[in-house]
Each structure stands twice: as C-alpha cells, then as structure tokens.
Motif scaffolding. Structure first.
Motif, PDB file in Angstrom:
ATOM      1  N   ARG A 138      -2.386   2.540   9.890  1.00 61.88           N
ATOM      2  CA  ARG A 138      -3.511   1.928  10.595  1.00 61.88           C
ATOM      3  C   ARG A 138      -3.654   0.453  10.230  1.00 61.88           C
ATOM      4  O   ARG A 138      -3.984  -0.376  11.079  1.00 61.88           O
ATOM      5  N   LEU A 139      -3.410   0.156   8.982  1.00 65.06           N
ATOM      6  CA  LEU A 139      -3.502  -1.247   8.568  1.00 65.06           C
ATOM      7  C   LEU A 139      -2.536  -2.100   9.367  1.00 65.06           C
ATOM      8  O   LEU A 139      -2.869  -3.188   9.839  1.00 65.06           O
ATOM      9  N   PHE A 153      -5.996   8.012   0.001  1.00 63.17           N
ATOM     10  CA  PHE A 153      -6.596   7.392   1.193  1.00 63.17           C
ATOM     11  C   PHE A 153      -5.914   6.077   1.543  1.00 63.17           C
ATOM     12  O   PHE A 153      -5.475   5.875   2.685  1.00 63.17           O
ATOM     13  N   VAL A 154      -5.814   5.188   0.592  1.00 64.27           N
ATOM     14  CA  VAL A 154      -5.194   3.884   0.858  1.00 64.27           C
ATOM     15  C   VAL A 154      -3.745   4.080   1.298  1.00 64.27           C
ATOM     16  O   VAL A 154      -3.280   3.435   2.239  1.00 64.27           O
ATOM     17  N   ALA A 166      -2.466   6.586   2.801  1.00 65.14           N
ATOM     18  CA  ALA A 166      -2.403   7.146   4.155  1.00 65.14           C
ATOM     19  C   ALA A 166      -2.829   6.124   5.210  1.00 65.14           C
ATOM     20  O   ALA A 166      -2.458   6.241   6.376  1.00 65.14           O
ATOM     21  N   ALA A 167      -3.594   5.130   4.812  1.00 59.31           N
ATOM     22  CA  ALA A 167      -4.121   4.160   5.772  1.00 59.31           C
ATOM     23  C   ALA A 167      -3.089   3.102   6.147  1.00 59.31           C
ATOM     24  O   ALA A 167      -3.357   2.235   6.979  1.00 59.31           O
ATOM     25  N   TRP A 173       0.832  -1.203   0.000  1.00 66.81           N
ATOM     26  CA  TRP A 173       0.000   0.000   0.000  1.00 66.81           C
ATOM     27  C   TRP A 173       0.868   1.256   0.000  1.00 66.81           C
ATOM     28  O   TRP A 173       0.540   2.247  -0.657  1.00 66.81           O
ATOM     29  N   HIS A 207      -3.715  -2.131  13.290  1.00 67.15           N
ATOM     30  CA  HIS A 207      -5.108  -2.276  13.727  1.00 67.15           C
ATOM     31  C   HIS A 207      -5.364  -3.663  14.323  1.00 67.15           C
ATOM     32  O   HIS A 207      -4.685  -4.643  14.015  1.00 67.15           O
ATOM     33  N   ALA A 267     -15.841  -1.294  16.292  1.00 67.11           N
ATOM     34  CA  ALA A 267     -16.086   0.033  15.737  1.00 67.11           C
ATOM     35  C   ALA A 267     -17.200  -0.020  14.697  1.00 67.11           C
ATOM     36  O   ALA A 267     -18.067   0.863  14.638  1.00 67.11           O
ATOM     37  N   ASP A 282     -11.085  -4.881  17.503  1.00 67.32           N
ATOM     38  CA  ASP A 282     -11.471  -3.490  17.760  1.00 67.32           C
ATOM     39  C   ASP A 282     -12.159  -2.883  16.538  1.00 67.32           C
ATOM     40  O   ASP A 282     -13.126  -2.134  16.660  1.00 67.32           O
ATOM     41  N   GLN A 283     -11.651  -3.228  15.367  1.00 59.35           N
ATOM     42  CA  GLN A 283     -12.263  -2.693  14.155  1.00 59.35           C
ATOM     43  C   GLN A 283     -13.684  -3.227  13.989  1.00 59.35           C
ATOM     44  O   GLN A 283     -14.586  -2.516  13.550  1.00 59.35           O
TER      45      GLN A 283
END
Lengths: 228, 228
Positions: free
Chosen positions: B203-204, B196-197, B199-200, B186, B207, B215, B211-212
């Motif tokens: 978090r990937l 977006f991908v 920047a994620a 990514w 994470h 959420a 928890d996800q």
DNA sequence: TGCGCTTTGGATCGCCGCTCCAATAAAGCT
DNA sequence: AGCTTTATTGGAGCGGCGATCCAAAGCGCA
C-alpha cells in the motif's frame, strides 16, 4: 613566520573523559529542553562539552543528525513507558496521549517529528497503531489510510504545540495572556461575517490543549468504528 | 579622507518603478515556487528586484513577514476559489481538498501554515468549517474541538507534504523511487516484530497522497456524525 | 622506544538575516 | 525658481550560523 598554533594562548588540554555520540546527544537534549530549538547550536555544544567543532563532527554527521538522535531518544522512551491495555480504544488513546505528553514536555520533539515522521524510532508507533486498528476490527483495506490519518492528526497537533511553545518561550507573556490576547482579537471580529469564530471566543480562552487533543482522538476513533 | 561612497564604481541608478510590499511578496512567491523554502533569501530578493537590503526592509518587517504575507496570499486565493455546496459533507471535503491541492502546488505554504496556523487569512477557513459543522448538526459544545481536530489533521498532512517536497526537490530521486526505497526498507523488517508495517509495504508503494488525505477526511466526517 | 591510528581543538570559510547610514528622488513650501 | 523636508533607496558591514580542514595530542601495539 610564526606557526599558527603557536600564537596566542596555549592550546587547551585534552579532555579526560572521552567524547561519544551518546554524550553529545545527551548535551544536545539538555540544551534543547533548556532553551528550545534555537538553543541547539554547534557553538553552544562546544562550550557545554568544552571541546571543539572537529571533535563533535567526528562523532556525528551534522547538526540534523544530533537533533534526530535526540528525538529518537525521547520517542523510544515514550513507547517503552506506554503499557498495554485490554481495550483497543483505550490503548490507542493512551498511545496518542503518551506522544502528546512527551511533545508537551519537549516541544522541539514535536517540531522535529512533524518534519521527519518516518524515523525508525516511529516504526514502533505505527506498528502499535496498526495492531490496535486490527483489534478494532478495522478491515485490512482501510487500516493503512486510517493509521496515516491518525498519525497526521497527532503530527499536526505536535507541530502546533511546538510553535506555541516557541512563541511563549521567547516572550514575556504566558499561555493565559496569549490566549486572552487571541480571544480578544476574535471577539472584536464582525459577528455577522465571523459568527462561528466570534462565538468560539470563550472556548478558546478556557480550553485545555490536552483535552482538545483527546476530543480529536475520540472523533477519529468514532470514525474508525464506522469503518467496520 | 575619501568619502566612502566615492570609492569604487558609481552607485547604481535608482529604480524607476517604485518598490512596494506587493512587489516584494510577488517576487518572494516566485522564488519559493521555483526553488522551495530555502530559495527565499534576502540576497536572492535583492538580486531579483535589483535593489538592496535597506529598500526591502523599508517595506517589510523581516523575512518572516515576507513568508507570511506570501502564504496569506495563497490561502486567500484558495478560499476564494472554493465554491459552496449544498451538502455540508461535500462542502467540507471540497474545503479541505482545496487547501490540500494548494499546498501540493506550493509546498512552502504547508510548512508555513503548520508553523503559524493562526494567521488572519486562516480565519475564513475556520469560519467555514464552523458553519459546516453547524449544518452537520454537530452540537455547539463539540464544534470547537471538532474544528480544531480537523484543522490539526489538515496541518499535519500539510507539514508532511511540505517535508516530502523538500526532500524530493533537493535530490535526484523522484517520488516513485523514494517510495520504493521506503517500501524496500519496510519489507526487510522482521515480520514477527512488525507485522503491520511489513504488510503495509504494498500500500505504501501504490498509495496516492491525495486519496489517502480524502480517506482521512472521511474518517473524520464519520466521527463527526457520531457526535450528533 | 618508536610509530601509525584515532581523537581532539580551533582557525577558517562562506552564507545567512539584519542594521545602519549616506545618497538620492520626490513633495511641500515660500 | 529656490530651498527645505520627508520618503525611499542601495550597499557596506556586523554578528552568528553550520560546516570544513588540519595540526596537535593521546593511545595501543610492536
């Protein structure tokens, strides 16, 4: 001893038009659309393409490779067909619906995607969702989880749809008969023990998968709005 | 001509403890927990139970029947273990989490449920959701769609988890390595095309699936609240 | 024309789910 | 106890699957 290839009929002539990965994927798509996931077998591919196993395996890695490539193909086409929208909510709905409709038309895509949601072709899908969440003022810290939740919802519906199609394709019953049958069984449940399911019988019989899907998307959109 | 059964070694003695559907399902569960979905084969079952195909097929319809029965078993146990809660929101979260944890412990349950979410054992799950939606003041007209959406979300996560487990079970890479690898890919995407991908990535990598999942349930619950 | 390289076709392998049936044990009957 | 009937068992065998392997057939270039 007689040479192996000399026995029996002569070897079939070599095909005139060259084989290629694209030709194989195309044939696979037609098999899948025609007979569902179980219709895609190496044997069926060789018959349709009038070739042998070796030729096919020269162009693709294995059967999973063919299925994945065919799925990518459909997904790419879907995303290309979804035009933008000024309102991010509407755009998100369009995006999800585009995938829903594609899976409805090609149920095997749903099954494959719910098995492999991280295919490169899906990156554009995630990317679009992420941008739209940004446009919806979902804070950056919540976007990753929110996008994951929406994708998982779509995938859940996709898998479900694929299974329904698989069940209906094989048998002689259509969707209405299947729903009537399920509703009948629900209706016969003990209303004291299963009041909700028992009461949902009518809705089960009359519901539209597409409308229910949209309702689910809207619930998520409302939940995301609360994240602002 | 010599009778077929007279050839070769003598027939194995008949098993002392009688076979039964329960014994078969139990053995299947152990195979599935030990080696994943692909470990459940008729051959493996005959070896483990020291019997033959015929004996097994006398008690169950086919392989799918065994898998479904084993899945029912797990689901029933989960629902029995989820105790009630005064707050409907907390109760819904507990319910969803109970299923999540069970699927996390037995990934094959996730795959099977995402394929067949209408099993009788799941009725109690739907029923509980329906009642809790009632307690949340979700109007009757929206409850059916809302319950369907929540179930589809859970199933989507279930399928995803099952796939992850399948991928990790076979190879030699663990979850962290897998996520690092995905994050690496990514990160190498064009930031202009995939902001977006791209920047994620962080978090990937960091994470928690659980928890996800929570959420996502919370987003859903917030959306439900908007339906009131 | 000759020769290496790519592409092709199909025989073959091992494994699968499943069917079929003779062998056996248990239960019922007289 | 002896006989018959039924339920249960074990395993050979079937057809089909994905995948491998390799000789044959074309192709491009010297």
């Amino acid at each position: 001893m007689v040479k192996k290839t000399a026995k029996g009929s002569a070897r079939a002539p070599r095909r005139t038009e060259g084989l290629s990965r694209d030709v194989i994927v195309q044939a696979a798509t037609e098999l899948l659309d025609g007979g569902g996931e179980s219709a895609l077998t190496l044997r069926a591919l060789t018959v349709r393409l009038r070739t042998g196993y070796g030729a096919i395996y020269h162009h693709v890695a294995d059967k999973g490779d063919v299925l994945a490539a065919a799925t990518d193909d459909v997904v790419v086409r879907v995303l290309a067909g979804v035009v933008g929208d000024a309102d991010p909510q509407k755009a998100l709905r369009r995006l999800a619906l585009g995938l829903f409709d594609a899976i409805d038309a090609h149920p095997w895509v749903g099954a494959e995607l719910s098995r492999q949601p991280w295919r490169p072709a899906m990156l554009d899908f995630y990317e679009s969702i992420g941008r739209l969440l940004d446009a919806l003022d979902v804070p950056e810290s919540a976007r990753f989880d929110a996008a994951g939740a929406l994708v998982n919802y779509v995938m859940g519906v996709a898998g479900q749809n694929a299974e329904n199609a698989r069940r209906l394709a094989g048998g002689d019953t259509d969707r209405a008969a299947f729903l009537d049958d399920a509703a009948e069984r629900w209706a016969q449940l003990d209303p004291d023990r299963y009041p909700f399911v028992h009461a949902a019988t009518t809705r089960l019989r009359e519901h539209s998968d597409r409308d229910q899907f949209i309702a689910g998307v809207d619930i998520f959109l409302a939940g995301m709005a609360a994240l602002r």
